[in-house]
Design an enzyme around this catalytic site. Structure first.
Site, PDB file in Angstrom:
ATOM      1  N   LYS A 137       0.846  -1.200   0.000  1.00  0.00           N
ATOM      2  CA  LYS A 137       0.000   0.000   0.000  1.00  0.00           C
ATOM      3  C   LYS A 137       0.877   1.245   0.000  1.00  0.00           C
ATOM      4  CE  LYS A 137      -3.929   2.078   2.533  1.00  0.00           C
ATOM      5  NZ  LYS A 137      -4.813   1.994   3.713  1.00  0.00           N
ATOM      6  N   SER A 185      -9.923   2.527   2.749  1.00  0.00           N
ATOM      7  CA  SER A 185      -8.961   3.183   1.893  1.00  0.00           C
ATOM      8  C   SER A 185      -8.001   2.237   1.167  1.00  0.00           C
ATOM      9  CB  SER A 185      -8.131   4.178   2.718  1.00  0.00           C
ATOM     10  OG  SER A 185      -7.337   3.491   3.666  1.00  0.00           O
ATOM     11  N   SER A 219     -10.201   0.220   7.115  1.00  0.00           N
ATOM     12  CA  SER A 219      -9.639   0.238   5.760  1.00  0.00           C
ATOM     13  C   SER A 219      -9.009  -1.062   5.275  1.00  0.00           C
ATOM     14  CB  SER A 219      -8.614   1.358   5.632  1.00  0.00           C
ATOM     15  OG  SER A 219      -9.289   2.569   5.436  1.00  0.00           O
TER      16      SER A 219
END
Ligand code: GLN
Length: 493
Positions: free
Chosen positions: A78, A159, A183
């Site tokens: 990420k 997210s 998330s």
């Protein structure tokens, strides 16, 4: 693209170890999948050279008998994790061009364990969002589509939307995510994969771009529970560079995995049955209850009376901490600088932040600054801290009568791009089931529970006692083994 990209983490690791699989070929297959998957916009940067170098090291290590736990496993990272020499933007324009000179502890641990990096994964800006639409680099598309929804583009959640889309579309066997208020779990639920947020403090936050420091936790997302356990073992562990890191040994979660839940009590919190949630969510929840019973667990009803305050509490505390953490983006130390022709330092700060931050981030900074301001601190931030303690106490009291909790992960299946962007409150409601465990710092996992009438995945959330990731993973495995969830997104990209 079948064959090697059907291999998950355990299969790659074991295949590389016994010589039935070449790490180089696995890396090449995934690199090709990442290229073919570009229409999903899951990656912000591709780093094939990194994945190939790790693969070659793995193949050489097999020859010399020096394999590590993740030798030959290519991963996506990420874009919230600082990666040395590789663009790290946190989904924000303000960090464009930022190449850290250091590696985050968690990504460093994964690489030290032999993993390679396929690239950096798109995400909501500074991890603020539930649909990946706040990213400065455009939304990520879910590989899933509604059965009768034409070609309407769906969100993979957020997210960690790039992370979820990459795993679900088989562009990577596993990825890192972060979870401040859902998330990891909500995107996992939206895309039919598994993901676990460990106990706060299990994974070092050092080198992870900070959103809300008292809530942020890293965790893995992968195709199944075993792969999550393998990744989490490599990610977790004490780090003297993070003052909230827990100085505890990392258990061997994978080796201890067991889907036999006899002797375990699973609580069903009645406050999670809320109005306005589609009936299908309740149906999947009931299905999950039946599966855990079948695995030997005893089901008990419990009450978490302060649940309804969790969402407003989160949306005070998280923006408050964010407004403070994001003060560092001043055009001087990182990334982008906008210097207006007229004016000095103050004008430079203003122009940089006005241009560098997106609308949702600005909204959070304004909310956070407001709830921390002298006149409103007691009414909002202080009050929220007190309610947070009550929410944590609800869980402590529940543990007197159960070992785990089972709830839905999210109040709906994946929604369409654009459907909720105009209404922040509707967007925030996505997190209603996820934020209580975050506020209490508890380990929580999402595993697929079934599909809705449109064929879209729905997730089940398992919440555990502090540090009891093992029981959470075990219950996840019990659901996985019994649910018969085999749905996959049909390839259109
Ligand atoms: N959707 C939540 C938010 O926007 C949670 C985000 C997260 O966990 N990073 O704050």
């Amino acid at each position: 693209m079948t064959g090697l990209t059907d291999l998950g983490i355990a299969a790659i690791r074991d295949g590389v170890a016994d010589g039935s699989v070449s790490a180089r070929e696995v890396a090449e297959a995934y690199i090709a999948a990442v290229e073919a998957g570009r229409p999903l916009n899951a990656f912000t940067v591709e780093t094939p050279e990194h994945a190939l170098a790790a693969a070659d090291t793995a193949d050489a290590a097999r020859a010399s008998g020096e394999l590590k736990p993740l030798s030959g496993v290519p991963l996506g990272i990420k874009d919230l994790f600082a990666t040395e020499g590789v663009d790290t933007t946190a989904g924000s324009r303000i960090l464009s061009g930022f190449k850290p000179r250091y590696e985050s502890t968690v990504s460093g641990k994964l690489f030290a364990a032999g993993a390679g990096m396929l690239g950096k994964l798109n995400m909501d800006e500074f991890a603020m969002g539930s649909s990946n639409e706040t990213s400065a680099w455009g939304p990520v598309l879910s590989p899933w589509r509604r059965k009768d929804g034409g070609n309407a583009a769906l969100t993979p959640g957020g997210s960690s939307g790039g992370s979820a889309s990459a795993v679900s579309a088989r562009l990577a066997p596993g990825v890192t995510g972060t979870d401040t208020g859902g998330s990891i779990r909500q995107p996992a639920a939206f895309t039919g994969i598994s993901g676990i947020k460990p106990t706060y403090g299990r994974c070092s936050r050092w080198g992870i771009v900070a959103f809300a420091s008292s809530l942020d936790q890293a965790g893995p997302m992968a195709r199944d529970v075993r792969d999550c356990a393998i990744l989490l073992e490599a990610m977790a562990g004490f780090d003297p560079k993070d003052s909230t890191s827990l100085d505890l040994p990392v258990p061997n979660w994978e080796a201890a995995l067991s889907s036999d839940l006899r002797g375990k009590k699973v609580g069903i919190p009645r406050e999670y049955r809320i109005d306005g949630v589609p009936e299908e969510i309740g149906r999947v929840w009931d299905h999950g209850i039946a599966l855990l019973k079948d695995a030997g667990a005893e089901i008990v009803e419990v009450s978490l009376p302060h649940t309804k305050y969790a969402l407003p509490t989160y949306y005070i505390i998280a923006p408050a901490e964010a407004s403070s953490n994001l003060a560092r983006y001043d055009g001087v130390r990182y990334g982008r600088r906008v210097q207006p022709e007229q004016g000095g330092l103050t004008e430079m700060y203003e122009a940089t932040r006005a241009e560098g931050f997106g609308a949702e981030v600005k909204r959070r900074i304004m909310i956070g600054t407001y709830v921390l301001s002298a006149g409103f601190y007691d009414a909002y931030f202080n009050q929220a801290q007190k309610v947070r303690a009550l929410i944590a106490r609800d869980f402590d009291q529940a543990w007197a009568s159960c070992d785990l909790l089972l709830t839905p992960t999210a109040p709906s299946a994946a929604f369409g791009l654009g459907e909720k962007m105009a209404d922040p409150i509707a967007m925030y409601l996505n997190d209603v089931f996820a934020v209580p465990a975050s506020l209490a710092g508890l380990p929580a996992m999402s595993v697929p529970g079934g599909v809705d009438g449109q064929g879209l995945p729905l997730g089940l959330q398992i919440i555990g006692r502090p540090l009891d990731e093992q029981s959470v993973l075990d219950a996840g495995l019990a659901i996985e083994e019994r649910s018969g969830f085999t749905a996959r997104a049909e390839r259109w990209w």
